[in-house]
Write an enzyme that holds these catalytic residues in place. Structure first.
Site, PDB file in Angstrom:
ATOM      1  N   HIS A   1       0.829  -1.210   0.000  1.00 30.35           N
ATOM      2  CA  HIS A   1       0.000   0.000   0.000  1.00 30.35           C
ATOM      3  C   HIS A   1       0.855   1.248   0.000  1.00 30.35           C
ATOM      4  CE1 HIS A   1      -4.051   1.723   0.680  1.00 30.35           C
ATOM      5  NE2 HIS A   1      -3.382   2.711   1.263  1.00 30.35           N
TER       6      HIS A   1
ATOM      7  N   HIS B   1     -13.564   1.863   3.541  1.00 31.55           N
ATOM      8  CA  HIS B   1     -12.557   2.752   4.121  1.00 31.55           C
ATOM      9  C   HIS B   1     -13.106   3.171   5.482  1.00 31.55           C
ATOM     10  CE1 HIS B   1      -9.885   6.391   4.466  1.00 31.55           C
ATOM     11  NE2 HIS B   1      -9.030   5.428   4.189  1.00 31.55           N
TER      12      HIS B   1
ATOM     13  N   HIS C   1      -9.106  -1.839   7.186  1.00 29.53           N
ATOM     14  CA  HIS C   1     -10.163  -0.837   7.391  1.00 29.53           C
ATOM     15  C   HIS C   1     -11.509  -1.425   7.780  1.00 29.53           C
ATOM     16  CE1 HIS C   1      -8.332   3.063   6.482  1.00 29.53           C
ATOM     17  NE2 HIS C   1      -7.673   2.478   5.512  1.00 29.53           N
TER      18      HIS C   1
ATOM     19  N   HIS D   1      -2.562  -3.199   4.623  1.00 28.08           N
ATOM     20  CA  HIS D   1      -1.783  -2.299   5.482  1.00 28.08           C
ATOM     21  C   HIS D   1      -2.430  -2.224   6.862  1.00 28.08           C
ATOM     22  CE1 HIS D   1      -4.854   0.232   3.693  1.00 28.08           C
ATOM     23  NE2 HIS D   1      -4.502   1.302   4.371  1.00 28.08           N
TER      24      HIS D   1
ATOM     25  N   ASP E   1       2.135   2.039   3.855  1.00 30.96           N
ATOM     26  CA  ASP E   1       1.217   3.187   3.851  1.00 30.96           C
ATOM     27  C   ASP E   1       1.956   4.498   3.659  1.00 30.96           C
ATOM     28  OD1 ASP E   1      -1.239   4.410   3.777  1.00 30.96           O
ATOM     29  OD2 ASP E   1      -1.636   4.267   5.918  1.00 30.96           O
TER      30      ASP E   1
END
Length: 410
Positions: free
Chosen positions: A24, A153, A194, A215, A346
């Site tokens: 990511h 998300h 997420h 991630h 990230d």
């Protein structure tokens, strides 16, 4: 002084045999926000980003899942358009630097790119809102090379619960189960970063091929909603998937997480406006938007309001460390097994990173920490890329209708 020459040699050998394939990186979003989607000048010396080509090379990166994130509070039709712009940014980035990047759709494509000295560029959608609840949109994105979709998300989708929102779906609805089934049918990885813990379990209940966390870190080490609980890590092992450990300070450091929670509480007590990340508009046809720094509003802002500064002076922000990231990697290994851990830094998706991992050149320092802890070269290679390539291959074999260019049924 302990001789670490052997561990450093293992790191160099591991990166030569299997460069990092990171899960990511938010450079496309950063390019939109700070550069009006211009991709020129990324060869080196771009301190406003965590990522440029020189630092990717220094970090031993051989493959990158570029995140094509758009905010999850956008109306879904608008999110589809913005995601298409993000996908286009990845293709333009690769086209601008053909000696350095190559689009990759399959595990074999990743290996071919690495063999040619280029960085394999894969695409991951960060949030199911970008699908607008349409399997046709999902299949269209798959044809464009999208290899994973993060189911949510920070907001729920109509069919899946997010870790950061009030639960509505009980994990997954029947529609959500149909989305996951279609993703696996066409060889797109379900990404559980997420999502709510209930969603993690609901997906693992129905998954017929490996899933990933692109991630996320270990909740047993830092109790953050974005991290993965141990019971899920055990199920991930049984599923054959991989948890790609993130470097985000609030995920890997309890001290940073506690500081962030206290900062948010003080921010709210002062009556300051809710924290927000900017989502600037894309250039219109014939328009060029000038480059500008990204302005983040909230407790972690580099220029906090005057009312908040006394609290910051009395409560300096702690730093996360490479050792703490390594602790999370070790925990995932101990719980899920060495075949089920990877790296998902990230970069360009958070404001700052652990000391020593400030940008994409830092991976060798992290690997050196692990080598000093006893990780063998073979184990480091699994972490850097062999595990995620195995998952990609398993997804490709499972797919009954792979839609990316050049794919063949396993």
């Amino acid at each position: 002084m302990r001789d670490t020459s052997g561990s450093r040699a293992d790191v160099a050998a591991a990166l030569a045999a299997m460069p990092v394939v990171d899960g990511h990186n938010d450079l496309p979003m950063a390019l939109r926000a700070a550069a009006g989607y211009r991709v020129d000048g990324l060869a080196a010396d771009r301190p406003e980003f965590h990522t440029d080509i020189a630092r990717l090379r220094a970090g031993g990166v051989g493959g990158q899942f570029w995140s094509v994130y758009v905010p999850s509070d956008l109306p879904e039709p608008e999110a589809v358009t913005a995601t298409m712009e993000q996908v286009d940014a990845v293709y333009r980035l690769v086209a601008a630097y053909p000696r350095d990047f190559a689009i990759a759709y399959t595990a074999a494509d990743v290996e071919a790119a690495i063999g040619s000295g280029r960085i394999a560029s894969l695409i991951g959608i960060e949030g199911g809102h970008s699908l607008a609840s349409s399997l046709g949109v999902l299949r269209a994105f798959a044809r464009l090379g999208v290899r994973y979709v993060t189911l949510t998300h920070n907001h729920n989708t109509p069919w899946a619960d997010s870790a950061a929102d009030e639960p509505r779906a009980g994990g997954l609805t029947d529609e959500g189960r149909a989305v996951v089934a279609e993703m696996q049918r066409i060889g797109v990885l379900p990404d559980l970063a997420h999502v709510a813990t209930t969603t993690m379990h609901a997906v693992l209940d129905v998954a017929r091929a490996p899933v990933i966390f692109s991630h996320s870190s270990a909740r047993a080490r830092t109790d953050h909603r974005r991290n993965v609980p141990d019971d899920v890590l055990v199920r991930l092992r049984d599923n054959g998937g991989v948890c790609m450990v993130a470097f985000v300070p609030v995920f890997v450091s309890t001290e940073v997480a506690q500081w962030a929670a206290a900062a948010e509480e003080e921010w709210e007590r002062l009556g300051l406006p809710p924290a927000s990340d900017p989502w600037p508009r894309a250039p219109r046809p014939g328009e060029e938007i000038p480059a500008s720094p990204v302005r983040v509003e909230g407790p972690a802002s580099p220029e906090p309001p005057a009312d908040f500064r006394p609290w910051l002076a009395a409560n300096p922000r702690p730093e996360a460390t490479i050792a703490q990231v390594a602790d999370h990697i070790d925990h995932v290994r101990e719980t899920a097994g060495v075949d089920h851990v990877g790296l998902g830094g990230d970069y360009d998706g958070c404001d700052r990173l652990p000391v020593g991992l400030e940008d994409v050149s830092g991976y060798p320092r992290l690997l050196a920490e692990l080598a000093d802890r006893g990780w063998s070269q073979a184990d480091l290679e699994k972490l850097t890329g062999r595990n995620i390539l195995r998952v990609l291959r398993a997804s490709e074999r499972h797919a009954s209708e792979p839609l990316w260019p050049g794919a063949t049924l396993g």
